[in-house]
Design a protein around this motif. Structure first.
Motif, PDB file in Angstrom:
ATOM      1  N   UNK A 319       0.824  -1.208   0.000  1.00  0.00           N
ATOM      2  CA  UNK A 319       0.000   0.000   0.000  1.00  0.00           C
ATOM      3  C   UNK A 319       0.858   1.256   0.000  1.00  0.00           C
ATOM      4  N   UNK A 320       1.964   1.247   0.745  1.00  0.00           N
ATOM      5  CA  UNK A 320       2.853   2.414   0.800  1.00  0.00           C
ATOM      6  C   UNK A 320       3.473   2.690  -0.562  1.00  0.00           C
ATOM      7  N   UNK A 321       3.918   1.629  -1.214  1.00  0.00           N
ATOM      8  CA  UNK A 321       4.505   1.795  -2.550  1.00  0.00           C
ATOM      9  C   UNK A 321       3.455   2.293  -3.534  1.00  0.00           C
ATOM     10  N   UNK A 326       1.160   6.400  -7.014  1.00  0.00           N
ATOM     11  CA  UNK A 326      -0.066   6.983  -7.548  1.00  0.00           C
ATOM     12  C   UNK A 326      -0.208   8.464  -7.239  1.00  0.00           C
ATOM     13  N   UNK A 327       0.537   8.951  -6.275  1.00  0.00           N
ATOM     14  CA  UNK A 327       0.413  10.355  -5.878  1.00  0.00           C
ATOM     15  C   UNK A 327       1.199  11.250  -6.834  1.00  0.00           C
ATOM     16  N   UNK A 335       9.763  14.650   2.311  1.00  0.00           N
ATOM     17  CA  UNK A 335       9.919  13.917   3.572  1.00  0.00           C
ATOM     18  C   UNK A 335       8.857  12.819   3.696  1.00  0.00           C
ATOM     19  N   UNK A 336       7.617  13.130   3.338  1.00  0.00           N
ATOM     20  CA  UNK A 336       6.540  12.155   3.434  1.00  0.00           C
ATOM     21  C   UNK A 336       6.757  10.992   2.461  1.00  0.00           C
ATOM     22  N   UNK A 337       7.195  11.348   1.225  1.00  0.00           N
ATOM     23  CA  UNK A 337       7.435  10.295   0.237  1.00  0.00           C
ATOM     24  C   UNK A 337       8.565   9.370   0.699  1.00  0.00           C
TER      25      UNK A 337
END
Length: 374
Positions: A319-321, A326-327, A335-337
């Motif tokens: 899900x994280x990948x 997708x974003x 930082x979030x990525x």
């Protein structure tokens, strides 16, 4: 006013729907039964009670129970448990043993003084330094070790020396049950009256991992040994076994007992012959899931929980990948990525490690003596 309504129901009995009723009782947290439905044994437990070990019911002692189905027979199982001298060698690197002042080999084997008392139908006792062993036929073997007190010391002397605090005591209790030729079942407990707090915070499955490892470390050797022993006459076992040391006293005593009271072997009646089942593949022989985990509430719950955690880690990793991919650029900060990517990698690695941990501790763990000793 309340009314009582009586309903008369006709009871039908069918012979095919009946089950056998065995005399049974619960003692020390274990269900015991008399293996006969003959009416003459209906009240047998009033005169013949199972062996009782008071420490299992003593609130000042703590213990955990362990059980395992073993792919070798009752005689080999109980002989192995009676032999303390094999521990530094067959369980090298797993079990701690007292080391001699002068080591004669890398494993630290040492002479052990053991003396067996009179052997009769009720078993026998063996004296050992700081403790004693008792064989209560046909199933129970237990030993007690007292720290800071001579086990042969009188109670009056002990009370004078240790009036304020009872001596530390630990027991090893083995209940060995024959199942069929080449198969047996072990129930094990180790009560102690010190470090009681440990069992309140450490779950049983953690202890069972180590106990399974101990069982597995010489399981294959004993499985092969049983086939070699079967080639000889049960009354002439000395021809293939060399037992020259005092530490063999319990084993020799057991062989004398079974020769005198059971013609040197178990009497399976008409249910089985003496032939052993063929040896399964090594992975099946050392399987832990069906021989222990599935029947142990603590290990089974841990197995299911850890598998669920493994799946959750994989899902979170994927899900994280997917979120990062997708974003759109700029929607998430750098930082979030980066945090999501690192979390995905850590969860993936964690799931792989957890998968290996589950398989190794709850499914199959080989023990290669050639690798350990070389």
């Amino acid at each position: 006013m309340p009314h009582c309504i009586f309903v008369i129901v006709q009871v039908h009995t069918f012979k095919k729907a009946c089950v056998a009723v065995y005399p049974s009782t619960v003692q020390n947290g274990i269900v015991w039964f008399w293996p006969s439905t003959d009416p003459q044994y209906k009240d047998i437990l009033t005169t013949k009670k199972p062996p009782s070990i008071p420490e299992l019911d003593d609130p000042s002692f703590t213990h955990t129970m362990y059980n395992r189905d073993i792919p070798y027979g009752y005689e080999i199982l109980i002989e192995n448990l009676m032999d303390p001298a094999h521990v530094p060698y067959a369980h090298y690197g797993i079990m701690r043993t007292p080391q001699p002042s002068v080591k004669r080999d890398r494993e630290g084997g040492r002479p052990l003084e053991m003396n067996v008392t009179k052997i009769d139908k009720n078993g026998y006792t063996a004296q050992q330094q700081n403790g004693k062993w008792k064989f209560l036929p046909p199933c129970v073997l237990y030993g007690s070790i007292t720290f800071g007190r001579n086990p042969n010391e009188s109670d009056g002397t002990a009370k004078g020396k240790l009036a304020q605090k009872p001596p530390r005591q630990a027991l090893l209790i083995f209940i060995c049950m024959p199942v069929s030729p080449g198969n047996s079942r072990l129930i094990f407990a180790s009560p102690r009256n010190f470090a009681v707090w440990m069992d309140r915070i450490i779950p049983r499955w953690v202890y069972h991992i180590n106990q399974n490892l101990i069982i597995d470390s010489d399981l294959y050797l004993l499985h092969v040994e049983e086939k070699k022993v079967l080639e000889a006459d049960p009354n002439d076992w000395q021809k293939i076994c060399f037992v020259p040391t005092k530490s063999d006293a319990l084993v020799v005593g057991f062989r004398k007992w079974i020769k005198k009271y059971s013609n040197g072997q178990l009497n399976w009646g008409n249910n089985f012959d003496r032939s052993l089942p063929p040896s399964p593949p090594r992975e099946q022989l050392l399987d832990r899931y069906w021989s222990h985990v599935v029947n142990c509430s603590s290990c089974n719950a841990a197995y299911k929980s850890l598998n669920a955690l493994q799946v959750a880690l994989q899902v979170f990793s994927v899900a994280s990948v997917a979120i990062v991919a997708a974003t759109k650029q700029g929607f998430l900060s750098v930082v979030a990525r980066n945090t999501l990517v690192v979390a995905a990698v850590l969860c993936f690695v964690g799931s792989k490690w957890l998968s290996h941990f589950i398989y190794k501790n709850f499914r199959y763990h080989d023990y290669n003596h050639a690798f350990v000793f070389h």
